[in-house]
Motif scaffolding. Structure first.
Motif, short mmCIF file in Angstrom:
data_model
loop_
_atom_site.label_atom_id
_atom_site.label_comp_id
_atom_site.label_asym_id
_atom_site.label_seq_id
_atom_site.Cartn_x
_atom_site.Cartn_y
_atom_site.Cartn_z
N LEU A 1 -52.16 45.65 1.51
CA LEU A 1 -52.67 44.69 0.53
C LEU A 1 -53.47 45.41 -0.54
CD1 LEU A 1 -53.90 41.91 2.96
CD2 LEU A 1 -52.14 41.65 1.23
N ARG A 2 -53.38 44.93 -1.76
CA ARG A 2 -54.15 45.52 -2.87
C ARG A 2 -55.63 45.14 -2.78
NH1 ARG A 2 -50.68 45.05 -8.24
NH2 ARG A 2 -51.47 47.14 -8.52
N THR A 3 -55.92 43.91 -2.35
CA THR A 3 -57.30 43.48 -2.15
C THR A 3 -57.37 42.69 -0.85
OG1 THR A 3 -56.95 41.43 -3.38
CG2 THR A 3 -57.82 43.29 -4.63
N VAL B 1 -52.47 35.01 1.06
CA VAL B 1 -52.49 35.77 -0.20
C VAL B 1 -51.31 35.35 -1.06
CG1 VAL B 1 -53.66 37.81 0.76
CG2 VAL B 1 -51.17 37.70 0.76
N GLN C 1 -50.14 40.38 -4.18
CA GLN C 1 -51.13 41.26 -3.56
C GLN C 1 -50.50 42.46 -2.86
OE1 GLN C 1 -54.68 40.77 -3.98
NE2 GLN C 1 -53.47 39.75 -5.57
N ASP D 1 -56.42 35.30 -6.57
CA ASP D 1 -55.65 36.55 -6.63
C ASP D 1 -55.18 36.91 -8.03
OD1 ASP D 1 -56.03 36.71 -3.91
OD2 ASP D 1 -54.03 35.99 -3.38
#
Length: 171
Positions: free
Chosen positions: A145-147, A123, A95, A90
């Motif tokens: 979530l960002r990814t 995460v 995240q 990450d």
């Protein structure tokens, strides 16, 4: 003398016996592999590469070489889910908000709701986001979530992806 040092700073892409890009090595290592017969040139016809001379010989070092030895592809196991590996995956950032201080691990689907301690459920989260999310899913907490979390990629596959993007012919 600058031309010599410029050549020695170059790198060569090494392919496996199966023509999978494996890694980059410095030109000195590539020369050793070529001279000892452990590798062969892949791009003589293009003329790309470097001519390296010594007092007794000269050798053409191409940009791409293929190993001629070795067993089948190395076995690789997905590393266990642990703090160090999750932080690495990450990029040491939360995240949820992107913060990179006071990081913890968070289960996307809380363990109390049946979430497992797996790569696609854990995460990195900062303390603030982790406590704000609490025992809820990101959807319930309205914290996207960002990814998307995923398990780490085999190192050869990761290098191959980087290699093919780098050498991709015009779009």
């Amino acid at each position: 003398m600058t031309v010599l040092t410029d050549v020695l700073r170059q790198s060569v892409v090494v392919f496996s016996q199966n023509y999978l890009p494996m890694s980059r090595v410095n030109i000195k290592r590539a020369i050793v592999l070529l001279v000892t017969g452990k590798a062969q040139a892949l791009d003589y016809s293009t003329g790309n590469g470097w001519l390296v001379r010594s007092p007794s010989t000269s050798i053409h070092v191409p940009e791409h070489i293929r190993l001629t030895f070795g067993n089948s592809e190395r076995l690789w196991k997905v590393p266990p889910v642990n703090r160090r590996e999750v932080l690495r995956r990450d990029a040491h950032s939360c995240q949820y908000c992107g913060n990179n201080r006071h990081l913890t691990l968070d289960h996307v689907m809380p363990r109390s709701k049946g979430g497992l301690h797996t790569w696609d459920n854990v995460v990195t989260a900062c303390e603030g986001c982790n406590s704000r999310k609490g025992d809820r899913t990101p959807l319930e907490a309205q914290m996207p979530l960002r990814t998307k979390p995923k398990s780490p990629m085999h190192p050869t596959v990761a290098f191959s992806e980087m290699f093919w993007h780098e050498y991709q012919i015009g779009e």
